[in-house]
Design an enzyme around this catalytic site. Structure first.
Site, PDB file in Angstrom:
ATOM      1  N   SER A 275       0.813  -1.210   0.000  1.00 60.43           N
ATOM      2  CA  SER A 275       0.000   0.000   0.000  1.00 60.43           C
ATOM      3  C   SER A 275       0.848   1.262   0.000  1.00 60.43           C
ATOM      4  O   SER A 275       1.987   1.285   0.475  1.00 60.43           O
ATOM      5  CB  SER A 275      -0.926   0.021   1.224  1.00 60.43           C
ATOM      6  OG  SER A 275      -1.890  -0.989   1.145  1.00 60.43           O
ATOM      7  N   GLN A 276       0.267   2.330  -0.524  1.00 55.71           N
ATOM      8  CA  GLN A 276       0.851   3.667  -0.464  1.00 55.71           C
ATOM      9  C   GLN A 276       1.149   4.016   0.999  1.00 55.71           C
ATOM     10  O   GLN A 276       0.326   3.771   1.877  1.00 55.71           O
ATOM     11  CB  GLN A 276      -0.161   4.642  -1.049  1.00 55.71           C
ATOM     12  CG  GLN A 276       0.226   6.092  -1.023  1.00 55.71           C
ATOM     13  CD  GLN A 276      -0.937   6.981  -1.458  1.00 55.71           C
ATOM     14  OE1 GLN A 276      -2.059   6.505  -1.608  1.00 55.71           O
ATOM     15  NE2 GLN A 276      -0.668   8.252  -1.635  1.00 55.71           N
TER      16      GLN A 276
END
Length: 221
Positions: A69-70
């Site tokens: 994930s970011q």
């Protein structure tokens, strides 16, 4: 900083500090979350060919049609989980690379993480062990089942988006506990939602628009 965390150039501490400034600019305020993200060597959780992009604020592929994930989303979900009271034990549904679990492990006493893809679970186990992170327990299983033997949990975090949060996961929340998950909201959209368990009900708060891989049933060898 955890052991084996050093990097050079685009994976150096300077690159991590730059990422922290970006996260602060996007509204992340909890110093526990910022310190955890600063300390974890994200470049070790991505494919070596992409390590130079590890401290960009972007999601990256980790194989098996999955992503890490970011960093903003990792920080936002972690911060949302911590808001509202002490968190000692957390269940993570979707181990993936192990990065979210590693971040949580810097903040809470114990993380229990389940992953449906065996190769990802095995890889995360090896990397967390290499980094000396020993307060994460991993299991290869269907995430929708949670980890009932270890319940109740002060917090539950989902790193894949279900159409609806499985009832089995909500029931594994301790009173006052929070569950943070991306949930499908129709027309290809997803919302980041926090459920808080009270004596009477599960209180639902919508936090952000997000985009995660879908939550799939079963476990893959």
């Amino acid at each position: 900083m955890v052991p084996d965390a050093a990097g050079a150039g685009l994976t150096s501490q300077r690159a991590r500090d730059r990422l922290i400034r970006v996260l602060e600019g996007q509204g992340i305020r909890d110093p526990r979350v910022l310190d955890a993200i600063r300390s974890i060597p994200r470049h070790l959780f991505v494919e070596e060919a992409l390590s130079h992009r590890a401290y960009e604020n972007t999601a990256l592929p980790i194989g098996h049609r999955q992503t890490i994930s970011q960093p903003f989303i990792v920080a936002r979900m972690t911060e949302a989980l911590l808001e509202g009271g002490p968190v000692r034990t957390v269940l993570e549904v979707g181990t993936g690379s192990g990065y979210q679990a590693a971040v949580l492990a810097q903040i809470v006493d114990r993380v229990y993480s389940v992953e449906r893809i065996q190769a990802l679970s095995r890889g995360a186990r090896e990397l967390l062990s290499r980094l000396g992170i020993n307060n994460v327990n991993l299991r290869h299983s269907d995430g929708a089942d949670g980890w009932p033997e270890k319940a109740p949990f002060d917090g539950i975090i989902l790193t894949a988006a279900p159409k609806e949060v499985p009832e089995a996961l909500l029931t594994q929340l301790a009173p006052g506990g929070r569950l943070v998950a991306p949930v499908e909201s129709g027309a290809g959209r997803q919302q980041l939602v926090r459920f808080t368990r009270t004596d009477e009900a599960y209180v639902r708060d919508i936090l952000d628009a997000v985009m995660f891989v879908p939550m799939l049933p079963g476990a893959e060898q």
